[in-house]
Design an enzyme around this catalytic site. Structure first.
Site, PDB file in Angstrom:
ATOM      1  N   HIS A  18     -68.690   9.592 -16.529  1.00 40.00           N
ATOM      2  CA  HIS A  18     -68.087   8.306 -16.174  1.00 40.00           C
ATOM      3  C   HIS A  18     -66.580   8.423 -16.423  1.00 40.00           C
ATOM      4  O   HIS A  18     -66.158   9.164 -17.308  1.00 40.00           O
ATOM      5  CB  HIS A  18     -68.700   7.247 -17.102  1.00 40.00           C
ATOM      6  CG  HIS A  18     -68.315   5.831 -16.802  1.00 40.00           C
ATOM      7  ND1 HIS A  18     -67.110   5.282 -17.175  1.00 40.00           N
ATOM      8  CD2 HIS A  18     -68.995   4.842 -16.174  1.00 40.00           C
ATOM      9  CE1 HIS A  18     -67.071   4.010 -16.802  1.00 40.00           C
ATOM     10  NE2 HIS A  18     -68.203   3.720 -16.189  1.00 40.00           N
ATOM     11  N   ASP A  44     -71.674  10.589 -25.058  1.00 40.27           N
ATOM     12  CA  ASP A  44     -71.525   9.265 -24.457  1.00 40.27           C
ATOM     13  C   ASP A  44     -72.939   8.730 -24.239  1.00 40.27           C
ATOM     14  O   ASP A  44     -73.652   9.156 -23.331  1.00 40.27           O
ATOM     15  CB  ASP A  44     -70.755   9.382 -23.134  1.00 40.27           C
ATOM     16  CG  ASP A  44     -70.712   8.057 -22.366  1.00 40.27           C
ATOM     17  OD1 ASP A  44     -71.394   7.103 -22.779  1.00 40.27           O
ATOM     18  OD2 ASP A  44     -70.004   7.998 -21.340  1.00 40.27           O
ATOM     19  N   GLN A  95     -75.644   5.143 -21.531  1.00 38.81           N
ATOM     20  CA  GLN A  95     -76.845   4.980 -20.706  1.00 38.81           C
ATOM     21  C   GLN A  95     -78.110   5.530 -21.371  1.00 38.81           C
ATOM     22  O   GLN A  95     -79.151   5.601 -20.729  1.00 38.81           O
ATOM     23  CB  GLN A  95     -76.642   5.672 -19.339  1.00 38.81           C
ATOM     24  CG  GLN A  95     -75.514   5.087 -18.516  1.00 38.81           C
ATOM     25  CD  GLN A  95     -75.780   3.663 -18.022  1.00 38.81           C
ATOM     26  OE1 GLN A  95     -76.915   3.190 -18.028  1.00 38.81           O
ATOM     27  NE2 GLN A  95     -74.732   2.983 -17.595  1.00 38.81           N
ATOM     28  N   LYS A 112     -74.930  -3.236 -22.557  1.00 39.77           N
ATOM     29  CA  LYS A 112     -75.939  -2.539 -21.747  1.00 39.77           C
ATOM     30  C   LYS A 112     -77.284  -2.472 -22.478  1.00 39.77           C
ATOM     31  O   LYS A 112     -78.231  -1.864 -22.001  1.00 39.77           O
ATOM     32  CB  LYS A 112     -75.464  -1.112 -21.424  1.00 39.77           C
ATOM     33  CG  LYS A 112     -74.216  -1.061 -20.537  1.00 39.77           C
ATOM     34  CD  LYS A 112     -73.829   0.368 -20.260  1.00 39.77           C
ATOM     35  CE  LYS A 112     -72.419   0.507 -19.745  1.00 39.77           C
ATOM     36  NZ  LYS A 112     -72.218   0.008 -18.388  1.00 39.77           N
ATOM     37  N   CYS A 167     -67.726   4.356 -10.989  1.00 35.27           N
ATOM     38  CA  CYS A 167     -66.749   4.920 -11.935  1.00 35.27           C
ATOM     39  C   CYS A 167     -67.029   6.391 -12.192  1.00 35.27           C
ATOM     40  O   CYS A 167     -66.936   6.855 -13.347  1.00 35.27           O
ATOM     41  CB  CYS A 167     -66.728   4.161 -13.254  1.00 35.27           C
ATOM     42  SG  CYS A 167     -66.100   2.505 -13.076  1.00 35.27           S
TER      43      CYS A 167
HETATM   44  N1  PMP Z   1     -70.010   5.818 -19.977  1.00 36.11           N
HETATM   45  C1  PMP Z   1     -71.084   5.609 -19.203  1.00 36.11           C
HETATM   46  C2  PMP Z   1     -72.068   6.731 -18.992  1.00 36.11           C
HETATM   47  C3  PMP Z   1     -71.283   4.368 -18.607  1.00 36.11           C
HETATM   48  O1  PMP Z   1     -72.354   4.158 -17.840  1.00 36.11           O
HETATM   49  C4  PMP Z   1     -70.352   3.333 -18.840  1.00 36.11           C
HETATM   50  C5  PMP Z   1     -70.502   1.960 -18.197  1.00 36.11           C
HETATM   51  N2  PMP Z   1     -70.859   1.976 -16.853  1.00 36.11           N
HETATM   52  C6  PMP Z   1     -69.251   3.591 -19.659  1.00 36.11           C
HETATM   53  C7  PMP Z   1     -69.123   4.844 -20.214  1.00 36.11           C
HETATM   54  C8  PMP Z   1     -68.231   2.537 -19.965  1.00 36.11           C
HETATM   55  O2  PMP Z   1     -68.829   1.502 -20.673  1.00 36.11           O
HETATM   56  P1  PMP Z   1     -68.063   0.137 -20.959  1.00 36.11           P
HETATM   57  O3  PMP Z   1     -67.546  -0.361 -19.633  1.00 36.11           O
HETATM   58  O4  PMP Z   1     -69.098  -0.765 -21.528  1.00 36.11           O
HETATM   59  O5  PMP Z   1     -66.959   0.434 -21.906  1.00 36.11           O
END
Ligand code: PMP
Length: 405
Positions: A122, A199, A202, A225, A363
């Site tokens: 991401h 990270d 997910q 999430k 993203c």
């Molecule tokens: N890493 C991953 C794998 C994600 O899926 C996301 C959110 N889509 C993020 C980072 C960023 O998370 P946040 O917008 O809650 O900071």
């Protein structure tokens, strides 16, 4: 006993309708809905308990401080951290990784050092490292993935060397649902003395996580999430690193003593929590974790695994549909395209049928480039989803295909 009707009844928003149709919410990878018990905790604090934490001597301030610190204990216990002090509350994964990129970078990184990430990250696990590399004149090395969306671990290992300062890898891809073998990666990196950030944005909502068993050095995740309020999340870090690292933001609770000549810093975890934290969301995160534990993480994983398997089976039978990401180890997101129909068109038509999915690059633009596409349609699942909802998704995708092809 796993009672899906009871679970669904705890989420008020699931009884909403969209364009007169029952809401089918399959955008959980972006954010999950909140159960009544979490909404109640937040409401109760605003109505009866609210006061800024840590700095007060008065009753309400102490009540909120205690609840906030209890939430930290809940997070620490849930992921089996060695100590509460290893949990730094943040607004989410993005803030956690930016904190780490700054504080780890300023403490340990020098010109020509390297950071290793993967193609499926991401942007939140790419851009902070790019910014660090620019700042410190370092190199970002990127591990490849296969056409099926699986990490090429041999390639990742070939990138590790004496200049590697940190490996940063997603536990689960937010686009493809690929589960990466993080424990194995951590073992290999540690054998060369290299720390690892996972990270877990997910994975934490879907899996039992044990940071001591994984032996990761850092882990980032987002509360929103995993059924918690927005503005909650955390960075886990082993105390041995966090103690040495310079602070990120200055101000508030992160100080020990301030003079114009020199400021000394507070102990962990407060050193990294400058300013008023979103303590109410953090308390809500504690309650959301209890909610998940009451259902049981194994039950959550089993139910969602069945949903993914069913979705892959049923979507896979649709003519002209292809999956983006077909990893053997697959968690709760499924990405696909139908013929040459633009994902936005698919998403918009699904929406009109009450089915909420996410479309676009999610993203993860470098991943889109690797796969030779500009975006996908992504269905992502949570504990309250059902096979009937997947049937509705499949029916709706069939309709899109008939209309557009
Ligand atoms: N890493 C991953 C794998 C994600 O899926 C996301 C959110 N889509 C993020 C980072 C960023 O998370 P946040 O917008 O809650 O900071």
């Amino acid at each position: 006993m796993f009672d899906i009707a009871n679970i669904r009844s705890q989420f008020p928003i699931l009884s909403e309708t969209v364009y007169g149709k029952p809401l089918v919410y399959l955008d959980n990878g972006a954010t999950t809905q909140k159960p009544q018990c979490v909404l109640d905790v937040v409401n109760d604090i605003y109505m009866h308990k609210n006061a800024n934490i840590h700095r007060g001597v008065h009753h309400l301030s102490n009540v909120c401080t205690d609840l906030f610190e209890q939430a930290r204990k809940t997070v620490a216990r849930h992921i089996n951290a060695l100590s509460d002090a290893e949990i730094i509350f943040t607004r989410g994964t993005t803030e956690a990784i930016n904190l780490l990129a700054f504080s780890f970078g300023e403490t340990y990184c020098r010109p020509d050092d390297e950071i290793v990430i993967t193609t499926m990250e991401h942007h939140a696990n790419i851009v902070p490292w790019q910014m660090l590399c620019e700042r410190k004149k370092m190199k970002l090395r990127v591990a490849k993935i296969s056409d099926k969306g699986e990490l090429d671990t041999d390639h990742l290992y070939s990138l590790l060397n004496e200049r590697t300062r940190l490996v940063c890898v997603a536990h689960v891809s937010n686009v493809m649902g690929t589960v990466n073998p993080v424990k194995q990666i951590i073992g290999k990196a540690h054998a060369m003395g290299i720390p690892v950030l996972v990270d877990a944005a997910q994975s934490m909502p879907h899996k039992n996580i044990d940071v001591q068993d994984l032996d990761c050095d850092f882990m980032a995740f987002s509360g929103h999430k995993m059924y918690a309020p927005n503005g909650s999340g955390a960075l886990y870090g082993k105390a041995k690193w966090l103690n040495e690292m310079v602070p990120y933001h200055g101000g508030g609770e992160m100080i020990e003593k301030v003079t114009f000549e020199k400021t000394t810093y507070n102990q962990l975890p407060f050193k990294f929590e400058a300013g008023t934290p979103d303590y109410i969301s953090a308390i809500g995160l504690g309650r959301a974790i209890e909610f998940m534990e009451e259902i049981g993480m194994d039950n959550i994983e089993r139910h969602e695994h069945e949903l993914v398997k069913y979705a892959i089976e049923r979507l896979g039978a649709i003519k002209d549909l292809r999956f983006i990401g077909e990893a053997a180890d697959h968690s709760s997101a499924v990405s696909f395209l139908v013929g040459n129909i633009h994902p936005y068109d698919t998403g918009m038509i699904l929406d009109k049928m009450g089915v909420a999915v996410r479309t676009g690059h999610h993203c993860a633009q470098p991943l889109m480039d690797r796969m030779g596409i500009t975006g996908t349609v992504r269905a992502s699942f949570a504990i309250y989803n059902t096979k009937e909802e997947i049937d509705k998704l499949v029916e709706a995708v069939e309709r899109v295909r008939m209309m557009m092809m």
